[in-house]
Design a protein around this motif. Structure first.
Motif, short mmCIF file in Angstrom:
data_model
loop_
_atom_site.label_atom_id
_atom_site.label_comp_id
_atom_site.label_asym_id
_atom_site.label_seq_id
_atom_site.Cartn_x
_atom_site.Cartn_y
_atom_site.Cartn_z
N LEU A 35 83.83 96.81 47.56
CA LEU A 35 82.86 95.83 48.03
C LEU A 35 83.60 94.89 48.98
N ARG A 37 83.15 91.75 51.78
CA ARG A 37 82.32 90.74 52.43
C ARG A 37 83.13 90.08 53.54
N VAL A 42 78.04 92.31 54.29
CA VAL A 42 78.57 92.93 53.08
C VAL A 42 78.46 94.43 53.22
N ALA A 63 76.90 89.46 46.01
CA ALA A 63 78.05 89.17 46.88
C ALA A 63 77.68 88.13 47.93
N GLN A 134 80.25 83.53 37.69
CA GLN A 134 79.34 84.45 38.37
C GLN A 134 78.38 84.99 37.31
N ILE A 138 78.01 91.08 39.53
CA ILE A 138 79.42 91.46 39.71
C ILE A 138 80.22 90.76 38.62
#
Length: 195
Positions: A35, A37, A42, A63, A134, A138
Motif C-alpha cells: 500500500l 500513499r 493511493v 489510507a 487507526q 488498516i
C-alpha cells in the motif's frame, strides 16, 4: 508515486527459529500487497504487480483518511470470519471485497525516507506510530518477540491458522537475501491450494 519495492518472501522451514532476537507473527491467509500513499494518491498492488486499488475500497479510503500522506506499507489483505480468523475462500470469492482489511507488518517508506536499511524492530516501531489510533481498515499485525515462537506455532495450529512467520529483529528489508522464515500448519487448507 514512490518506486515500487520488491517483496521480501519468506522461506519455508520445518522448525520455528528459537532465540531472543526473533519476532513471530501469525501467517494470515490472504493476499500479500503493498500500500503506497503519495499525497492524495493511493495505490494498492499485489505481489504479482496487479493494481488492486479499485478492488479493495475500504483499505484505500482508510489510507486516504490518515494524517500522514507519504508512506509504503507491506501487508496482507484479509477478510475475517466471525471468529476473527482470516478466511481465504471469502476473500477469493470476490463477494467481500468492500470488507477486506490490511494487516500491516512492515513500513518501508515514510515521509520521503526509505526505511528498508533500518532494522526490522525500528521499522515496526514506526509502523506502530503511523497506525496508532487507526480505528479500522488498516491494522498493525500483532507479533511476539523472543523464545515464544515454537509455542506460538503450536497455538496457531490448535486454532487452525495457516502458521507463523519469524523474522530477525535486526535485519534490513532485503528481498533477494530475505531471511524471513515461514512454518506452515500442515493440516491447513493452504497446504493443498492450487492457486
Amino acid at each position: 508515486m514512490p518506486q515500487p519495492f520488491e517483496f521480501c518472501v519468506p522461506k519455508a522451514a520445518k522448525a520455528v527459529p528459537v532465540g531472543a532476537d526473533w519476532l513471530h507473527e501469525i501467517k494470515y491467509d490472504g493476499y500479500r500487497a503493498r500500500l503506497v500513499r503519495a499525497g492524495d494518491k493511493v495505490k494498492l498492488e499485489s505481489k504479482a504487480g496487479l493494481d488492486w486499488t479499485w478492488r479493495f475500497p475500504f483499505i484505500v479510503e482508510t489510507a486516504l483518511k490518515m494524517r500522514q500522506t507519504h508512506f509504503a506499507i507491506d501487508g496482507e489483505i484479509v477478510v475475517l470470519d466471525v471468529r476473527g480468523i482470516s478466511d481465504f475462500d471469502a476473500l477469493h470469492s470476490r463477494r467481500h471485497d468492500a470488507e477486506a482489511q490490511l494487516y500491516a507488518f512492515d513500513l518501508l517508506a515514510h515521509d520521503g525516507d526509505d526505511l528498508r536499511d533500518h532494522p526490522l524492530h525500528a521499522r515496526k516501531a514506526q509502523l506502530g506510530k503511523l497506525l496508532r489510533r487507526q480505528p479500522e481498515g488498516i491494522f498493525v499485525a500483532p507479533f511476539e518477540p523472543g523464545a515464544i515462537g515454537p509455542d506460538l506455532f503450536v497455538a496457531a495450529c490448535r486454532m487452525e491458522l495457516e502458521g507463523i512467520v519469524s523474522k530477525h529483529r535486526e535485519r534490513r528489508y532485503r528481498p533477494r537475501t530475505c531471511d524471513w522464515i515461514k512454518v506452515k500448519n500442515r493440516k491447513h487448507p493452504a497446504m493443498t491450494r492450487e492457486f
